[in-house]
Design an enzyme around this catalytic site. Sequence first.
Site, PDB file in Angstrom:
ATOM      1  N   HIS A   1       0.755   6.252 -15.200  1.00 42.55           N
ATOM      2  CA  HIS A   1       1.437   5.390 -14.246  1.00 42.55           C
ATOM      3  C   HIS A   1       2.922   5.715 -14.127  1.00 42.55           C
ATOM      4  O   HIS A   1       3.679   4.946 -13.548  1.00 42.55           O
ATOM      5  CB  HIS A   1       1.284   3.916 -14.630  1.00 42.55           C
ATOM      6  CG  HIS A   1      -0.056   3.343 -14.316  1.00 42.55           C
ATOM      7  ND1 HIS A   1      -1.183   3.665 -15.015  1.00 42.55           N
ATOM      8  CD2 HIS A   1      -0.465   2.468 -13.355  1.00 42.55           C
ATOM      9  CE1 HIS A   1      -2.223   3.008 -14.524  1.00 42.55           C
ATOM     10  NE2 HIS A   1      -1.820   2.279 -13.517  1.00 42.55           N
TER      11      HIS A   1
ATOM     12  N   GLU B   1      -8.433   6.404  -1.783  1.00 42.22           N
ATOM     13  CA  GLU B   1      -7.192   7.009  -1.299  1.00 42.22           C
ATOM     14  C   GLU B   1      -7.429   8.228  -0.429  1.00 42.22           C
ATOM     15  O   GLU B   1      -6.732   8.440   0.576  1.00 42.22           O
ATOM     16  CB  GLU B   1      -6.289   7.395  -2.475  1.00 42.22           C
ATOM     17  CG  GLU B   1      -5.622   6.218  -3.178  1.00 42.22           C
ATOM     18  CD  GLU B   1      -6.483   5.536  -4.215  1.00 42.22           C
ATOM     19  OE1 GLU B   1      -7.665   5.937  -4.358  1.00 42.22           O
ATOM     20  OE2 GLU B   1      -6.004   4.599  -4.872  1.00 42.22           O
TER      21      GLU B   1
HETATM   22  C1  LIG Z   1      -6.778   5.950  -8.092  1.00 47.00           C
HETATM   23  C2  LIG Z   1      -6.174   4.625  -8.334  1.00 47.00           C
HETATM   24  N1  LIG Z   1      -5.891   3.826  -7.284  1.00 47.00           N
HETATM   25  C3  LIG Z   1      -5.347   2.609  -7.473  1.00 47.00           C
HETATM   26  C4  LIG Z   1      -5.054   2.158  -8.733  1.00 47.00           C
HETATM   27  C5  LIG Z   1      -4.411   0.780  -8.935  1.00 47.00           C
HETATM   28  N2  LIG Z   1      -5.398  -0.139  -9.501  1.00 47.00           N
HETATM   29  C6  LIG Z   1      -5.500  -0.340 -10.822  1.00 47.00           C
HETATM   30  S1  LIG Z   1      -6.779  -1.362 -11.233  1.00 47.00           S
HETATM   31  C7  LIG Z   1      -7.167  -1.586  -9.594  1.00 47.00           C
HETATM   32  C8  LIG Z   1      -8.314  -2.494  -9.231  1.00 47.00           C
HETATM   33  C9  LIG Z   1      -9.557  -2.032  -9.888  1.00 47.00           C
HETATM   34  O1  LIG Z   1     -10.598  -2.887  -9.543  1.00 47.00           O
HETATM   35  P1  LIG Z   1     -11.984  -2.796 -10.295  1.00 47.00           P
HETATM   36  O2  LIG Z   1     -12.442  -1.388 -10.337  1.00 47.00           O
HETATM   37  O3  LIG Z   1     -12.898  -3.771  -9.677  1.00 47.00           O
HETATM   38  O4  LIG Z   1     -11.664  -3.203 -11.804  1.00 47.00           O
HETATM   39  P2  LIG Z   1     -11.140  -4.620 -12.350  1.00 47.00           P
HETATM   40  O5  LIG Z   1      -9.654  -4.535 -12.381  1.00 47.00           O
HETATM   41  O6  LIG Z   1     -11.642  -5.658 -11.455  1.00 47.00           O
HETATM   42  O7  LIG Z   1     -11.691  -4.709 -13.726  1.00 47.00           O
HETATM   43  C10 LIG Z   1      -6.325  -0.861  -8.785  1.00 47.00           C
HETATM   44  C11 LIG Z   1      -6.382  -0.833  -7.313  1.00 47.00           C
HETATM   45  C12 LIG Z   1      -5.340   3.027  -9.801  1.00 47.00           C
HETATM   46  N3  LIG Z   1      -5.079   2.691 -11.067  1.00 47.00           N
HETATM   47  N4  LIG Z   1      -5.911   4.233  -9.582  1.00 47.00           N
END
Ligand SMILES: Cc1ncc(C[n+]2csc(CCOP(=O)(O)OP(=O)(O)O)c2C)c(N)n1
Lengths: 321, 321, 321, 321
Positions: free
Chosen positions: B120, B51
């Site tokens: 959230h 971000e």
């Molecule tokens: C700072 C932030 N940006 C965006 C999000 C929204 N978000 C939650 S999980 C996620 C994807 C995370 O991907 P990864 O780290 O690969 O974990 P996975 O869900 O695949 O286990 C996103 C974009 C968030 N929670 N926090």
Amino acid sequence: MREITYQQAVLEALREEFRRDEKTLYFGTNINYELRQEFGEARVRGTPISESGFVGAAVGLAGSGFRPVVDIGMATFGFVAMDQMVNQAAKITYMFGGQAKFPIVIRMTVGTGQFMAAQHSISPYPIYMNTPGLKIILPSTPRDVKGLLKTAIRDNNPVIYFEHRLLGDITGEVPEEEYTIPLGLAEVKRKGADVTVVALARMVHVALDAAAEMAKEDISLEVIDPRTLVPLDRAAIRASVAKTGRLVVVDEACATCGAAAEIISLVVEDEETYALLKSHPKRVCGPDIPIPFSPPLEQYVAPDREKLILALREVIKKSPQ
Amino acid sequence: MREITYQQAVLEALREEFRRDEKTLYFGTNINYELRQEFGEARVRGTPISESGFVGAAVGLAGSGFRPVVDIGMATFGFVAMDQMVNQAAKITYMFGGQAKFPIVIRMTVGTGQFMAAQHSISPYPIYMNTPGLKIILPSTPRDVKGLLKTAIRDNNPVIYFEHRLLGDITGEVPEEEYTIPLGLAEVKRKGADVTVVALARMVHVALDAAAEMAKEDISLEVIDPRTLVPLDRAAIRASVAKTGRLVVVDEACATCGAAAEIISLVVEDEETYALLKSHPKRVCGPDIPIPFSPPLEQYVAPDREKLILALREVIKKSPQ
Amino acid sequence: MSITREELISMYTKMLTIRRFEERAVREWASGAIPGLIHSYIGQEAVAVGVCAHLGVDDRIVSNHRGHGHCIAKGADLKRMMAEIYGKKTGYCKGKGGSMHIADFSIGMLGANGIVCAGLPIAVGAALAAQLESKDRVTVVFFGDGASNEGAFHESLNLASIWKLPIIFACENNLYGANTLIWDVVRLSSVAERARAYAIPGRVVDGNDVVEVYEAAQEAVVAARSGEGPHFLEFRTYRWRHHFEGGYFPDLRPKDEVEAWKERCPIKRFEQKLLTNGVLDRAGQEAINLQVMSRVEDAVGFAIESPFPDPEDALKGVYSE
Amino acid sequence: MSITREELISMYTKMLTIRRFEERAVREWASGAIPGLIHSYIGQEAVAVGVCAHLGVDDRIVSNHRGHGHCIAKGADLKRMMAEIYGKKTGYCKGKGGSMHIADFSIGMLGANGIVCAGLPIAVGAALAAQLESKDRVTVVFFGDGASNEGAFHESLNLASIWKLPIIFACENNLYGANTLIWDVVRLSSVAERARAYAIPGRVVDGNDVVEVYEAAQEAVVAARSGEGPHFLEFRTYRWRHHFEGGYFPDLRPKDEVEAWKERCPIKRFEQKLLTNGVLDRAGQEAINLQVMSRVEDAVGFAIESPFPDPEDALKGVYSE
Ligand SMILES: Cc1ncc(C[n+]2csc(CCOP(=O)(O)OP(=O)(O)O)c2C)c(N)n1
Ligand SMILES: Cc1ncc(C[n+]2csc(CCOP(=O)(O)OP(=O)(O)O)c2C)c(N)n1
Ligand SMILES: [Mg+2]
Ligand SMILES: [Mg+2]
């Protein structure tokens, strides 16, 4: 009583608490050398320029039994570490149902007066006041900073310690013996009858100055220093306004959604205090602008004695004789 | 007039502005697929979870002639990009003496109602209101969001667009023909005589509901929706309070240093309006706590019709007959 | 395999526990009994279990939004977990946290986290705590491939490197962050390569083979305990279900990719191996499954029977004493 | 050398201009004529000049707190620079920015920055703008060794890598961030190694040899212009003076280290080379020096004679029309 500077008082507070509790730690990009000399590199630790990393590390340390004091330097640098302060430190005590304690002190400097422009001059305590879960201290004198900082270090919660950059060199009486000051206790810095002036940080001194000036005209100001913004001593502020019937809040931070708006609101929404008001309350704050660099510009925007007196005259409806 | 959902109105606004100006761009970690279909991958761009990087990139794009719309998703995620919003986007127009324009729209969702807990669920617009240099819109209806978002995209400054998560599915009348709504113009959502209720985002609907209820008792509420928080339509709010003599502000965000405190302050510090007040003003806000997960807890903390009516009765001093 | 029979059976049991727990949670969510968000760990069980097999109750883990598996692997109580997910008073966080915020500090589970990558700096702090106490405690932080694009990732790995901390960075590369393919947002052939930028040893491990996970983790844990500093392990794995239950955006991953990974089910593969090697027979397997099912059933029963917190509890617990 | 005589002379002149400008600024600061903070570029002149030699007015640079040299190398007007540093109305930012915030968008100088590493994401945006416009414009971002520990560094390099942007990361490794030795906070033998974590070509260059800088930058600029994506250049150099003028903490760098680096003065070395090669003779050198001195003198005169902004100007320019 002996007089020492604000900065010396800060150092005394740190020294005493670091001797008292070996779980205390200090870190930041710019280390405190006096502290390092006494407590060593392990406990007084220089960091890379990685605020989000080391503020987060403080959260982890706190959750693991330590009591970190983190020096961010200027409050503007804090924004790169905002998630760790707002989403983590502030929330996890509550969010985890109180399983662990998170004793962390985060130091940030605020204010104008050194012509450092917008990215080095800000007083963002309202931003942190709008973040439930943090405590906030904003001491204006050497005595207060020592007593409050010691309490903050012993507190089991994240405490943001805001220090106005121009206060470091001021001197004041500080007891030699051990003392602490509880969070949430305002202090009447000057008793008075006609107007309650709630003043923050450096503005306490401006208000005292104005009070001395107004006294010449037989106008008596009660100057209240909340000292801690969270918890805020609502009772003391309301009691004073109930007595004087008039309220002016003077704060260097920009007005919108600021501490001054909060203080006015807590007074007027209290039915009893509201009923005792003799005049509309007033804010004397910084304008809603980024802080400009050039001295005539910067000096124009910070509240000062004259602006405060102007506002006071408005609520008193009394021109100079 | 045709009715569409809030979400559809948002998409229409984006589509129309993206067709109108090819310098517009959209990006975020979760891309808008409808938009991508029409405008392609170059202009509607998925990003890594970075971000701070992509909000900063938006600043650079804006300073280089583009008009980025950045989707951060939930407002809690914005804190990792805070420096780019607070120290950069908000300040550099001023700091650089107006040499360049920085047209950026940043979308963040706010509010409770989906049981997503503290990390959230947040309504941090007061934090951004305390950051001079940003504009802020907080539309409550499909019609408003379309008109305001279009204006925001054309604005030459950084505009934060806060969207309450529960509003996406509500429907409302939206003109088929092109229109925009200027920033800084409040709307009287219901005319009334006894109490001015200033309501934000989803609370507008709660206030209208309360107004319908109170009307049964012949109590007439004037419901004002500021729609944009910066600039804030001070004149409209003061004029309404001058008429009704009573003010209640209802906002889901936590109270301390919130928009409600600002609105109360701008009313009471205005001498003329203050003189016309018939009762103390009142806030109905979220408490100063992180948002809890469990439904009974979350539901307990958000302002609702009953809490609003309770506050209204207090300022009216009139119990149900 | 140099793993004891007991350990093998224990790992198998834990993996199955996670699977059954998650299957049940997903079902309860779909029925409407569980509020909010659930990010299922199904498909990734071998990672949490293989890593945590080396950790004692004094060792610490930090988790992310997809945290149920980490909790169970570290030894958390299924009942209190499920109760938390239901938002009940008997849950780990008294219903204040929910699925995304389960923590059990008493067993060194320092919390799941709703902010992508926020756990890394916190884990660095926990590891520093262990180092300062000269205990041979190890900290493991679990995070996704997507998290490796956040700034906090960089800062955390660097801090761990320069301070030579006893920490293991356990990256669960399930190929996607929501719908974003990791290779679209990382231009390398592995995430582990990034560890080199901090002189941290890194390697890629088959995250669907619990024995491989176990062996890789063993090496890293032994190294960390003996003061050799951090390790980075990238576990290639896959989530079977959508990013979260009932996601409000579509799952765009190729169907055949999902199916192919289901073929590589970590539990089935391990089970086959154990049956082939005679560690387990069908009857034993069936007994374990029944026992696991009944524990999960008990957890659900406990959660359903437990009371919700009192609404007013929402206001408690913002601060520690 | 394959550099034209004209170019060599031009580079020499620019380096000398920076040196004289900085010497003068430092002197004026010490006399009290210049308010606020100044971070002197003395000792690093070869970097800005050798890099910017390849940039046209359409190319863009983004700078940091130590930005005077970058401005001059990119062709900024000395008068408006010095006036800004003095806080005068005729300055680049009308006195609102000061030393740390000089920008000249008309020549592609997108601004100095007071927040460490904040310029990198902004530069990524500028580079993306060029790519979207299919122009062969290049963006160069200058930053210090210390900045490479901020999270935004990681996010920016990654974005540049995956989007294959025409950007050059110019790291001025002057061995310290304030008093922190880079090798205490980076466990590698170069910062450039970090570029590998993003598949970005990186190399270490003698930043005190302008010809080496020129050649390295040429390669990177040509590659960026022809669509080959980002390059990372680490320039080893040294700042001769303290972190900033009148720093409120001591300069702790070893005295002999400072002296050794002064021996390697980039200007003296280049001058020697030019004299030896017959590109320049003593008379020519003297003429350039005189001309540079007089331009700097004019700038100071202009600054001194210029008016301060009107105090009320502070309230103007927060937003663009
Ligand atoms: C700072 C932030 N940006 C965006 C999000 C929204 N978000 C939650 S999980 C996620 C994807 C995370 O991907 P990864 O780290 O690969 O974990 P996975 O869900 O695949 O286990 C996103 C974009 C968030 N929670 N926090
Ligand atoms: C986010 C942030 N943290 C801390 C600071 C304070 N600060 C200003 S310059 C500096 C050192 C920067 O070092 P480096 O990047 O190497 O640049 P140099 O000063 O050596 O040119 C620090 C810590 C800041 N301005 N911003
Ligand atoms: Mg993933
Ligand atoms: Mg440096």
